[in-house]
Design a protein around this motif. Structure first.
Motif, short mmCIF file in Angstrom:
data_model
loop_
_atom_site.label_atom_id
_atom_site.label_comp_id
_atom_site.label_asym_id
_atom_site.label_seq_id
_atom_site.Cartn_x
_atom_site.Cartn_y
_atom_site.Cartn_z
N CYS A 1 -8.36 -1.91 2.02
CA CYS A 1 -9.26 -1.00 1.31
C CYS A 1 -8.77 0.44 1.30
O CYS A 1 -9.50 1.36 0.92
CB CYS A 1 -10.66 -1.05 1.93
SG CYS A 1 -10.70 -0.39 3.62
N THR A 2 -7.52 0.67 1.67
CA THR A 2 -6.99 2.02 1.85
C THR A 2 -6.80 2.75 0.53
O THR A 2 -6.21 2.23 -0.42
CB THR A 2 -5.65 1.97 2.60
OG1 THR A 2 -5.86 1.33 3.86
CG2 THR A 2 -5.09 3.36 2.82
N VAL A 3 -7.31 3.98 0.50
CA VAL A 3 -7.06 4.95 -0.56
C VAL A 3 -6.73 6.27 0.13
O VAL A 3 -6.85 6.39 1.35
CB VAL A 3 -8.27 5.12 -1.51
CG1 VAL A 3 -8.67 3.79 -2.14
CG2 VAL A 3 -9.45 5.77 -0.81
N GLY B 1 -8.65 -1.88 -7.06
CA GLY B 1 -7.41 -1.90 -6.30
C GLY B 1 -7.67 -1.92 -4.80
O GLY B 1 -7.02 -2.65 -4.06
N ALA B 2 -8.61 -1.10 -4.37
CA ALA B 2 -9.01 -1.13 -2.95
C ALA B 2 -9.79 -2.42 -2.75
O ALA B 2 -10.80 -2.65 -3.41
CB ALA B 2 -9.85 0.09 -2.60
N PRO C 1 -2.07 -2.92 -2.85
CA PRO C 1 -2.59 -1.58 -3.13
C PRO C 1 -2.78 -0.72 -1.88
O PRO C 1 -2.41 0.46 -1.87
CB PRO C 1 -3.93 -1.86 -3.81
CG PRO C 1 -3.76 -3.21 -4.43
CD PRO C 1 -2.91 -3.96 -3.44
N GLY C 2 -3.29 -1.31 -0.81
CA GLY C 2 -3.46 -0.56 0.43
C GLY C 2 -2.13 -0.16 1.03
O GLY C 2 -1.97 0.94 1.57
N MET C 3 -1.14 -1.06 0.97
CA MET C 3 0.21 -0.75 1.47
C MET C 3 0.80 0.43 0.68
O MET C 3 1.37 1.35 1.26
CB MET C 3 1.14 -1.95 1.33
CG MET C 3 0.86 -3.08 2.25
SD MET C 3 1.62 -2.79 3.87
CE MET C 3 1.33 -4.40 4.60
#
Length: 159
Positions: free
Chosen positions: A52-54, A39-40, A107-109
């Protein structure tokens, strides 16, 4: 374990994980290559696009520039961890409001928006825009993304 490798202990999506990592290995590499959590996304490699945000200990984090060893002992939440038998309200709202076109940034959003909604269950549109300012949508679905976050906030408040 080679002399250069270091131990890394993480709780990822509620599951404790242990790895041996090279000192220069990024958290994104650990998530994608070792855990198959895709997802990232990898895009800019400089921590500026948001794909790439988690969440690391509840904070939206660009994993492409974060060394994995700096996350030792951390709790990491990825977009894959949001689903618990059903889509998370943010995921549902993104679908309902057509808040993506290609989906690369989604995913990052979503994870960036989740940090906001965890902190403030009733953000205004300006606050949503400010929170998402570090996430780039190449397709230009920004208005729909803000609508989706606003709708998810309402849904989460109603339970």
């Amino acid at each position: 374990m080679t002399s250069a490798e270091q131990r890394l202990s993480l709780t990822v999506n509620g599951t404790e994980q242990e790895f041996r990592v090279d000192p220069g290995e990024t958290l994104l590499e650990v998530l994608r290559e070792r855990m198959a959590l895709h997802g990232a996304r990898e895009s800019c490699g400089q921590g500026v696009c948001g794909t790439c945000t988690v969440l690391v200990d509840g904070r939206a984090t660009a994993t492409c520039v974060r060394l994995a060893v700096l996350s030792d002992g951390a709790t990491v939440e990825t977009v894959e961890g949001l689903e618990d038998g059903a889509l998370h309200p943010l995921q549902e709202a993104f679908v309902e409001h057509f808040a993506f076109q290609c989906g690369f940034c989604t995913p990052g959003m979503i994870m960036t928006a989740k940090e906001l909604l965890d902190r403030n269950p009733q953000p205004g549109r300006d606050e949503i825009r400010e929170q998402l300012a570090g996430n780039i949508c190449r397709c230009g679905a920004y208005a729909e993304i803000v609508d989706a976050v606003e709708a998810a906030a309402e849904r989460l408040r109603q339970g």
